[in-house]
Write an enzyme that holds these catalytic residues in place. Structure first.
Site, PDB file in Angstrom:
ATOM      1  N   CYS A  40      15.394  36.864  56.983  1.00  0.00           N
ATOM      2  CA  CYS A  40      14.196  37.711  56.976  1.00  0.00           C
ATOM      3  C   CYS A  40      13.903  38.420  55.651  1.00  0.00           C
ATOM      4  O   CYS A  40      12.772  38.327  55.160  1.00  0.00           O
ATOM      5  CB  CYS A  40      14.221  38.751  58.092  1.00  0.00           C
ATOM      6  SG  CYS A  40      15.383  38.466  59.387  1.00  0.00           S
ATOM      7  N   LYS A  87      12.480  41.885  71.647  1.00  0.00           N
ATOM      8  CA  LYS A  87      12.581  40.424  71.557  1.00  0.00           C
ATOM      9  C   LYS A  87      12.135  39.765  72.853  1.00  0.00           C
ATOM     10  O   LYS A  87      12.508  40.215  73.929  1.00  0.00           O
ATOM     11  CB  LYS A  87      14.046  39.992  71.365  1.00  0.00           C
ATOM     12  CG  LYS A  87      14.791  40.633  70.247  1.00  0.00           C
ATOM     13  CD  LYS A  87      16.101  39.901  70.016  1.00  0.00           C
ATOM     14  CE  LYS A  87      17.221  40.424  70.884  1.00  0.00           C
ATOM     15  NZ  LYS A  87      18.547  39.886  70.491  1.00  0.00           N
ATOM     16  N   ARG A 142      27.832  34.537  59.010  1.00  0.00           N
ATOM     17  CA  ARG A 142      28.203  35.827  59.586  1.00  0.00           C
ATOM     18  C   ARG A 142      29.690  35.796  59.879  1.00  0.00           C
ATOM     19  O   ARG A 142      30.181  34.829  60.467  1.00  0.00           O
ATOM     20  CB  ARG A 142      27.426  36.095  60.889  1.00  0.00           C
ATOM     21  CG  ARG A 142      25.947  36.265  60.651  1.00  0.00           C
ATOM     22  CD  ARG A 142      25.177  36.494  61.930  1.00  0.00           C
ATOM     23  NE  ARG A 142      23.746  36.469  61.620  1.00  0.00           N
ATOM     24  CZ  ARG A 142      22.784  36.495  62.531  1.00  0.00           C
ATOM     25  NH1 ARG A 142      23.094  36.555  63.813  1.00  0.00           N
ATOM     26  NH2 ARG A 142      21.519  36.461  62.177  1.00  0.00           N
ATOM     27  N   GLN A 160      19.509  28.076  61.040  1.00  0.00           N
ATOM     28  CA  GLN A 160      18.470  28.407  62.013  1.00  0.00           C
ATOM     29  C   GLN A 160      17.200  27.622  61.726  1.00  0.00           C
ATOM     30  O   GLN A 160      16.901  27.324  60.579  1.00  0.00           O
ATOM     31  CB  GLN A 160      18.121  29.900  61.915  1.00  0.00           C
ATOM     32  CG  GLN A 160      19.264  30.834  62.223  1.00  0.00           C
ATOM     33  CD  GLN A 160      18.875  32.284  61.962  1.00  0.00           C
ATOM     34  OE1 GLN A 160      18.336  32.613  60.919  1.00  0.00           O
ATOM     35  NE2 GLN A 160      19.156  33.143  62.925  1.00  0.00           N
ATOM     36  N   HIS A 186       9.556  37.588  63.840  1.00  0.00           N
ATOM     37  CA  HIS A 186      10.725  36.742  63.594  1.00  0.00           C
ATOM     38  C   HIS A 186      10.791  35.757  64.743  1.00  0.00           C
ATOM     39  O   HIS A 186      10.681  36.184  65.889  1.00  0.00           O
ATOM     40  CB  HIS A 186      12.026  37.544  63.629  1.00  0.00           C
ATOM     41  CG  HIS A 186      12.048  38.741  62.732  1.00  0.00           C
ATOM     42  ND1 HIS A 186      12.919  38.832  61.671  1.00  0.00           N
ATOM     43  CD2 HIS A 186      11.330  39.889  62.733  1.00  0.00           C
ATOM     44  CE1 HIS A 186      12.743  40.010  61.072  1.00  0.00           C
ATOM     45  NE2 HIS A 186      11.790  40.667  61.698  1.00  0.00           N
ATOM     46  N   ASP A 207      14.317  28.804  61.436  1.00  0.00           N
ATOM     47  CA  ASP A 207      13.797  30.164  61.338  1.00  0.00           C
ATOM     48  C   ASP A 207      12.373  30.159  60.787  1.00  0.00           C
ATOM     49  O   ASP A 207      11.988  29.248  60.060  1.00  0.00           O
ATOM     50  CB  ASP A 207      14.700  30.954  60.377  1.00  0.00           C
ATOM     51  CG  ASP A 207      14.614  32.447  60.609  1.00  0.00           C
ATOM     52  OD1 ASP A 207      13.928  32.858  61.551  1.00  0.00           O
ATOM     53  OD2 ASP A 207      15.248  33.195  59.843  1.00  0.00           O
ATOM     54  N   HIS A 256       9.089  33.278  59.800  1.00  0.00           N
ATOM     55  CA  HIS A 256       8.527  34.618  59.920  1.00  0.00           C
ATOM     56  C   HIS A 256       7.027  34.532  59.754  1.00  0.00           C
ATOM     57  O   HIS A 256       6.539  33.903  58.822  1.00  0.00           O
ATOM     58  CB  HIS A 256       9.168  35.548  58.883  1.00  0.00           C
ATOM     59  CG  HIS A 256      10.622  35.750  59.131  1.00  0.00           C
ATOM     60  ND1 HIS A 256      11.572  34.913  58.604  1.00  0.00           N
ATOM     61  CD2 HIS A 256      11.276  36.633  59.925  1.00  0.00           C
ATOM     62  CE1 HIS A 256      12.773  35.298  59.030  1.00  0.00           C
ATOM     63  NE2 HIS A 256      12.622  36.335  59.843  1.00  0.00           N
TER      64      HIS A 256
END
Length: 673
Positions: free
Chosen positions: A362, A498, A391, A409, A544, A411, A413
């Site tokens: 992000c 979320k 992580r 991911q 997100h 991912d 945005h």
RNA sequence: GCUGCUGUAGCUCAGUGGUAGAGCGCACCCUUGGUAAGGGUGAGGCCGGGAGUUCAAUCCUCCCCAGCAGCACCA
């Protein structure tokens, strides 16, 4: 004379009963069959003991074993009590704490006496036997109302420190109850329970394992031993459940991953996956699929740095909250001590600048958004990335592909105006719906609401939560589970509520994969803005979102969902051409060449082995189609196709076979109609 | 990270205080066999890492690492 109680039954009839009578009395009044079958009652909707007297007029529904959900819940709760009683009977001095029903059984958290080791698997057979004894003794389970002080005194007198602590926190004004098992054992419990231990089937449970668990779920508290069992109404159900567990074990993606040669894990990089050619093939197919979906949905793909200065993470708020789970590296040329071939031991300068490997994409996406000046006319801007993140997860959390330290991911945005949020979320909901259906999943959507520790104003949280609800309400979701949006208070991220997508796999387990989050915090902390119609600067809202969640996890779920038998378009090897005799080798090679030319992932098996052997081996390898060729096929220009999971073969011309495979190998989003 | 268990050949697992064994897989030979294991021969192991006890440790003790099952955590 006191007035009779009016008890209404589900069929609309009303029975008049003496004050002090119980649901059991009503059952007896209706008939001996029902009296025997009734195990509990719903009184004004509340599940209650069969022998608990009515407190006034009531609506009554008698519960029997046919009301499976209620019956199981009751039985499991009773099993938990019997377990606790058995443990204390066998091992005096054991402290009991808490023991509820679970999805497939029950557990009880206990603390072994000080002079004894914690309980282990070896103790389970003895405990099971004692439980059976208690069940066979058919001890009545009797409800009794106690005062709070009575409870505290009792637990303190018996050295039950956990129970005493708990009793002290019980509300003053509520009716507190205990349940006696016979005359010699009791537990503090809200109930309800069956009428006696003998209502349980002694052959319908099994203690399955022991594990550590924290008192009240807090890792700062003492650790107890949790004894798990699975419990059912009868032996048949128990056996069916044990069979299901075996099924799940056979599908384990770690086992299949090894057998199918998809990937491996090893100590030196624990929590990070070594993808083998076949496993990475699946990945590439998924990635290509997702790129097509995102391209079509108006996303633009970017790639952002793996390492960023720690200060950037401080500003985003992640460092403060997650530093211990981030990998940090010194931004310096290491001075390696002169150790020759000794162990690596670079020393780190104390004044080194620190960088962190990204745990998420992000902030980097905000930085891309912030380049140049954005007009409201440009919004929404949808930035996608196949983002590889690291992580440092707690080591006990790692699990095959499902929980890893390095993951990628799907991912993206979405930066948009306030007015565009609902529309964008709706578009995402529909995109996710298409994707999950393409893989054959059903799903539930849940809404995770503001957590206690959070950034941002309550006003913004109100707005953000409502936007997600609104978007769900207006979306067209065909794959939705039960149609209800379950809300999960306190489960949101620190910066946003979320929506979560929970898939249900082939054997009924659920997995959280997709999410979309409406964030007003990060744009603010990282000072992202666009120029509005009024010429002023405005904050964009940042959504997100991910659909697969991570490639690693999604592939793990796919493997287990399909038990390794992936749809043809995802199968690493889609077909094998296997010869029966070496005279057919040339024809087999010709077939392979044609299949390859048609874009099929095909291998040949010309080995000097019997066809039985080849069939067995490729079946184990989960190859969708085995094309068998011998002299007959070579002469006729045909192939004998044996499809995974089928016993019969089909003979068809090579051209027909190619056309069929080509159709099956087409990804779902590229199929016509 | 916590509790418990586990770590022996590529895989699945036996085993013993005196440096190891099976099946599958792999290699080679024989076999060309029509839909889930044809036969033979052979190679392959610092018994997770370190320290200790012992004449001697894969085995006993301690520490570490990883895995498994839970728990806690999951931006």
């Amino acid at each position: 004379m006191t007035e009779l109680l009016k008890i209404s039954l589900p069929d609309g009839s009303v029975r008049e009963m003496e004050p002090g009578s119980t649901p059991g009395d009503v059952a007896a009044a209706i008939g001996p069959g029902l009296a025997k079958a009734a195990i509990a009652a719903r009184v004004d909707g509340e599940l209650r003991d069969i022998n608990r007297p009515f407190e006034g007029d009531a609506e009554l529904a008698l519960v029997t074993n046919r009301d499976e959900e209620d019956a199981l819940e009751l039985a499991r709760h009773d099993f938990a009590h019997v377990l606790a009683e058995a443990v204390q009977s066998l091992y005096p001095g054991t402290q009991i704490t808490f023991g509820p029903a679970t999805d497939d059984g029950f557990y009880y958290d206990v603390k072994a006496p000080a002079d004894r080791e914690p309980f282990s698997m070896d103790d389970l057979p003895d405990i099971e036997e004692e439980m059976r004894r208690i069940i066979k003794a058919d001890k009545p389970l009797r409800r009794e109302v106690w005062s709070r002080q009575q409870l505290i005194d009792k637990w303190e007198a018996e050295g039950e420190v956990f129970k005493a602590e708990w009793a002290k926190e019980l509300p003053e004004n509520e009716e507190l109850t205990v349940y006696w098992s016979g005359e010699d054992w009791l537990d503090m419990c809200r109930g309800p329970h069956l009428a006696s231990t003998g209502k349980l089937d002694p052959q319908a449970f099994k203690l399955t394992r022991v594990a550590g668990a924290y008192w009240r779920g807090d890792q700062n508290n003492p650790q107890l031993t949790r004894i798990y069992g699975t419990g059912w109404l009868n032996k048949k159900q128990l056996n069916a459940h044990l069979t299901r567990l075996e099924e799940a074990a056979k599908r384990d993606h770690r086992k299949l991953g090894r057998e199918m040669d998809l990937f491996h894990l090893q100590e030196e990089a624990h929590g990070s996956v070594f993808w083998h050619p076949k496993g990475y093939r699946i990945w590439r197919e998924l990635e290509a699929y997702m790129r097509r979906k995102m391209d079509k949905a108006g996303y633009r793909e970017i790639k952002t740095p793996q390492l960023m200065d720690v200060r950037q993470w401080e500003q985003s708020g992640h460092w403060g909250k997650y530093a211990e789970n981030m990998f940090a590296v010194p931004d310096m040329v290491p001075e390696v001590e002169e150790l020759g071939d000794g162990p690596a031991n670079p020393s780190v300068a104390t004044d080194a600048d620190w960088m962190a490997i990204k745990p998420m994409n992000c902030p980097a996406h905000v930085l891309v958004f912030k380049q140049g000046i954005t007009s409201y006319r440009d919004l929404p801007i949808r930035l996608g990335e196949m983002g590889c993140c690291h992580r440092n997860e707690p080591h006990g959390a790692l699990h095959g592909l499902m929980r890893v330290r390095q993951f990628t991911q799907d991912d993206a945005h979405i930066f948009c105006t306030e007015d565009q949020v609902v529309e964008e979320v709706k578009a995402f909901i529909e995109l996710a719906d298409q994707v999950y259906r393409d893989f054959g999943f059903t799903y539930d959507v849940k809404l995770a609401l503001r957590p206690e520790k959070r950034f941002g104003s309550d006003e913004d949280w109100d707005k953000a939560e409502q936007e997600l609800r609104d978007a769900v309400a207006v979306s067209d979701m065909q794959g939705e589970g039960d149609g209800k949006l379950e809300e999960l208070p306190g489960e949101g991220a620190f910066y946003a509520p979320k929506l979560e997508w929970h898939l249900t796999d082939a054997i009924g387990r659920t997995w959280q994969v997709g999410t979309i989050q409406g964030d007003r915090v990060l744009p603010d902390r990282l000072d992202a803005s666009y120029v509005g119609e009024d010429g002023e600067k405005h904050r964009p809202v940042m959504l997100h979102r991910a659909i697969f969640g991570s490639y690693e996890r999604f592939i793990g779920i796919l493997i287990e969902h399909f038990a390794g038998r992936l749809p043809v378009w995802l199968a690493p090897v889609q077909a094998v051409v296997a010869t029966i005799v070496s005279d057919a080798d040339d024809y087999a090679k010709e077939a392979v060449a044609k299949l390859e030319a048609a874009g099929i992932r095909v291998e040949s098996d010309l080995r000097n082995e019997k066809i039985n052997y080849k069939v067995r081996e490729h079946s184990h390898a989960k190859v969708p189609h085995l094309l068998v060729v011998g002299n007959r096929e070579a002469e006729e220009g045909t192939v004998a196709i044996r499809t995974l999971g089928e016993k019969e073969q089909r003979v068809m011309s090579l051209d027909e076979a190619i056309a069929m495979l080509k159709a099956e190998a087409t990804p779902p989003d590229l199929r016509e109609g």
